[in-house]
Write a protein that holds these residues in place. Structure first.
Motif, PDB file in Angstrom:
ATOM      1  N   LYS A  41     -35.971  27.005   5.020  1.00 50.08           N
ATOM      2  CA  LYS A  41     -35.054  25.864   5.080  1.00 50.08           C
ATOM      3  C   LYS A  41     -35.902  24.486   5.411  1.00 50.08           C
ATOM      4  O   LYS A  41     -36.658  24.490   6.464  1.00 50.08           O
ATOM      5  CB  LYS A  41     -34.158  26.110   6.661  1.00 50.08           C
ATOM      6  CG  LYS A  41     -33.424  25.146   7.022  1.00 50.08           C
ATOM      7  CD  LYS A  41     -32.535  25.767   8.414  1.00 50.08           C
ATOM      8  CE  LYS A  41     -33.603  25.770   9.563  1.00 50.08           C
ATOM      9  NZ  LYS A  41     -32.855  26.060  10.496  1.00 50.08           N
ATOM     10  N   LEU A  42     -35.674  23.752   4.564  1.00 51.18           N
ATOM     11  CA  LEU A  42     -36.626  22.488   4.551  1.00 51.18           C
ATOM     12  C   LEU A  42     -36.401  21.637   5.705  1.00 51.18           C
ATOM     13  O   LEU A  42     -35.086  21.636   6.249  1.00 51.18           O
ATOM     14  CB  LEU A  42     -36.524  21.684   3.141  1.00 51.18           C
ATOM     15  CG  LEU A  42     -36.869  22.529   1.726  1.00 51.18           C
ATOM     16  CD1 LEU A  42     -36.538  21.408   0.862  1.00 51.18           C
ATOM     17  CD2 LEU A  42     -38.320  22.881   1.715  1.00 51.18           C
ATOM     18  N   GLU A  43     -37.469  20.981   6.055  1.00 52.93           N
ATOM     19  CA  GLU A  43     -37.347  20.281   7.354  1.00 52.93           C
ATOM     20  C   GLU A  43     -38.085  18.785   6.869  1.00 52.93           C
ATOM     21  O   GLU A  43     -39.236  18.672   6.788  1.00 52.93           O
ATOM     22  CB  GLU A  43     -38.119  20.720   8.674  1.00 52.93           C
ATOM     23  CG  GLU A  43     -37.306  22.030   9.270  1.00 52.93           C
ATOM     24  CD  GLU A  43     -38.250  22.457  10.436  1.00 52.93           C
ATOM     25  OE1 GLU A  43     -39.100  21.913  10.792  1.00 52.93           O
ATOM     26  OE2 GLU A  43     -37.692  23.474  10.915  1.00 52.93           O
ATOM     27  N   SER A  44     -37.340  18.060   6.406  1.00 55.79           N
ATOM     28  CA  SER A  44     -37.618  16.781   5.911  1.00 55.79           C
ATOM     29  C   SER A  44     -36.914  15.588   6.247  1.00 55.79           C
ATOM     30  O   SER A  44     -35.653  15.797   6.147  1.00 55.79           O
ATOM     31  CB  SER A  44     -37.947  16.887   4.343  1.00 55.79           C
ATOM     32  OG  SER A  44     -36.655  16.827   3.734  1.00 55.79           O
TER      33      SER A  44
ATOM     34  N   ALA B 246     -27.926  22.253  -2.782  1.00 57.18           N
ATOM     35  CA  ALA B 246     -29.129  21.643  -2.716  1.00 57.18           C
ATOM     36  C   ALA B 246     -28.944  20.400  -2.681  1.00 57.18           C
ATOM     37  O   ALA B 246     -27.790  19.493  -3.249  1.00 57.18           O
ATOM     38  CB  ALA B 246     -29.814  21.831  -4.194  1.00 57.18           C
ATOM     39  N   PHE B 247     -29.599  19.646  -1.773  1.00 53.89           N
ATOM     40  CA  PHE B 247     -29.500  18.416  -1.542  1.00 53.89           C
ATOM     41  C   PHE B 247     -30.811  17.851  -2.075  1.00 53.89           C
ATOM     42  O   PHE B 247     -31.880  18.111  -1.675  1.00 53.89           O
ATOM     43  CB  PHE B 247     -29.346  17.819   0.145  1.00 53.89           C
ATOM     44  CG  PHE B 247     -28.113  18.450   0.681  1.00 53.89           C
ATOM     45  CD1 PHE B 247     -27.061  17.853   0.730  1.00 53.89           C
ATOM     46  CD2 PHE B 247     -28.066  19.750   1.149  1.00 53.89           C
ATOM     47  CE1 PHE B 247     -25.722  18.088   1.267  1.00 53.89           C
ATOM     48  CE2 PHE B 247     -26.815  20.333   1.584  1.00 53.89           C
ATOM     49  CZ  PHE B 247     -25.620  19.645   1.674  1.00 53.89           C
TER      50      PHE B 247
ATOM     51  N   PRO C  48     -30.795  19.438   4.411  1.00 50.39           N
ATOM     52  CA  PRO C  48     -30.815  20.779   4.744  1.00 50.39           C
ATOM     53  C   PRO C  48     -30.937  21.825   3.759  1.00 50.39           C
ATOM     54  O   PRO C  48     -30.376  23.232   3.867  1.00 50.39           O
ATOM     55  CB  PRO C  48     -29.429  21.015   5.705  1.00 50.39           C
ATOM     56  CG  PRO C  48     -28.589  20.025   4.753  1.00 50.39           C
ATOM     57  CD  PRO C  48     -29.168  19.077   4.210  1.00 50.39           C
ATOM     58  N   THR C  49     -31.409  21.516   2.381  1.00 52.25           N
ATOM     59  CA  THR C  49     -31.525  22.589   1.549  1.00 52.25           C
ATOM     60  C   THR C  49     -32.404  23.797   1.900  1.00 52.25           C
ATOM     61  O   THR C  49     -33.483  23.615   2.728  1.00 52.25           O
ATOM     62  CB  THR C  49     -32.372  21.901   0.267  1.00 52.25           C
ATOM     63  OG1 THR C  49     -31.587  20.768  -0.208  1.00 52.25           O
ATOM     64  CG2 THR C  49     -32.480  22.863  -1.027  1.00 52.25           C
ATOM     65  N   ILE C  50     -32.007  25.017   1.432  1.00 54.32           N
ATOM     66  CA  ILE C  50     -32.826  26.208   1.696  1.00 54.32           C
ATOM     67  C   ILE C  50     -33.231  26.658   0.234  1.00 54.32           C
ATOM     68  O   ILE C  50     -32.740  26.847  -0.736  1.00 54.32           O
ATOM     69  CB  ILE C  50     -31.958  27.316   2.056  1.00 54.32           C
ATOM     70  CG1 ILE C  50     -31.584  26.777   3.588  1.00 54.32           C
ATOM     71  CG2 ILE C  50     -32.813  28.811   2.386  1.00 54.32           C
ATOM     72  CD1 ILE C  50     -30.517  27.764   4.142  1.00 54.32           C
ATOM     73  N   LEU C  51     -34.741  26.751  -0.042  1.00 58.20           N
ATOM     74  CA  LEU C  51     -35.273  26.895  -1.267  1.00 58.20           C
ATOM     75  C   LEU C  51     -35.860  28.171  -1.260  1.00 58.20           C
ATOM     76  O   LEU C  51     -36.612  28.696  -0.069  1.00 58.20           O
ATOM     77  CB  LEU C  51     -36.347  25.839  -1.624  1.00 58.20           C
ATOM     78  CG  LEU C  51     -35.751  24.546  -2.134  1.00 58.20           C
ATOM     79  CD1 LEU C  51     -37.141  23.538  -2.622  1.00 58.20           C
ATOM     80  CD2 LEU C  51     -35.020  24.331  -3.208  1.00 58.20           C
ATOM     81  N   GLY C  52     -36.192  28.897  -2.387  1.00 59.91           N
ATOM     82  CA  GLY C  52     -36.719  30.271  -2.299  1.00 59.91           C
ATOM     83  C   GLY C  52     -38.127  29.998  -3.300  1.00 59.91           C
ATOM     84  O   GLY C  52     -38.129  29.339  -4.262  1.00 59.91           O
TER      85      GLY C  52
END
Length: 137
Positions: free
Chosen positions: A127-130, A4-5, A76-80
């Motif tokens: 996949k977050l895009e921020s 997690a970033f 590039p964190t992927i959160l559920g």
């Protein structure tokens, strides 16, 4: 999924805010063009910016010193997120998140938070895009 970033952002205090973990955070050009605000109860428009998902709970008082930071999950964190909106057939689709924390395929003036990575065990992994400058129809 994976590492997690996070990134720290300063909270806007032009109004009181109570932020819950998992809330989308934005820069709302009508509120403050530099500091983050919870997406709750905001009507987002073109040019507003999705910054990330709150990784912690925080509160600030209206008119307080603008020094309080909040950690947010960022690309590039992927959160559920617990959700029944999507299936694996939707992988790759753009995902929006309402102020209630509900995921959606349509924007409805909600922030675009990323792209569906996969669905497993009742969770939609995004996949977050921020940061993401919003284009609200």
């Amino acid at each position: 999924l994976g590492e997690a970033f996070t990134e720290a952002f300063i909270l806007d205090t032009s109004g009181a805010q109570t932020i819950y973990k998992g809330t989308p955070m934005v820069i709302d050009q009508n509120v403050d063009a530099e500091l983050v605000h919870t997406a709750d109860s905001l009507t987002l428009v073109d040019g507003d910016v999705f910054m990330g998902i709150a990784a912690e709970a925080k509160s600030v008082a209206s008119g307080g010193a603008e020094t309080t930071e909040i950690e947010c999950y960022v690309w590039p964190t992927i959160l559920g997120f617990k959700s029944t909106v999507f299936t694996n057939a939707d992988c790759g689709k753009t995902v929006y998140m309402s102020d209630s924390g509900t995921l959606s395929e349509s924007n409805g003036a909600y922030p675009e938070i990323g792209e569906l990575f996969k669905v497993a065990d009742g969770y939609a992994f995004i996949k977050l895009e921020s940061p993401k400058v919003l284009n609200v129809p």
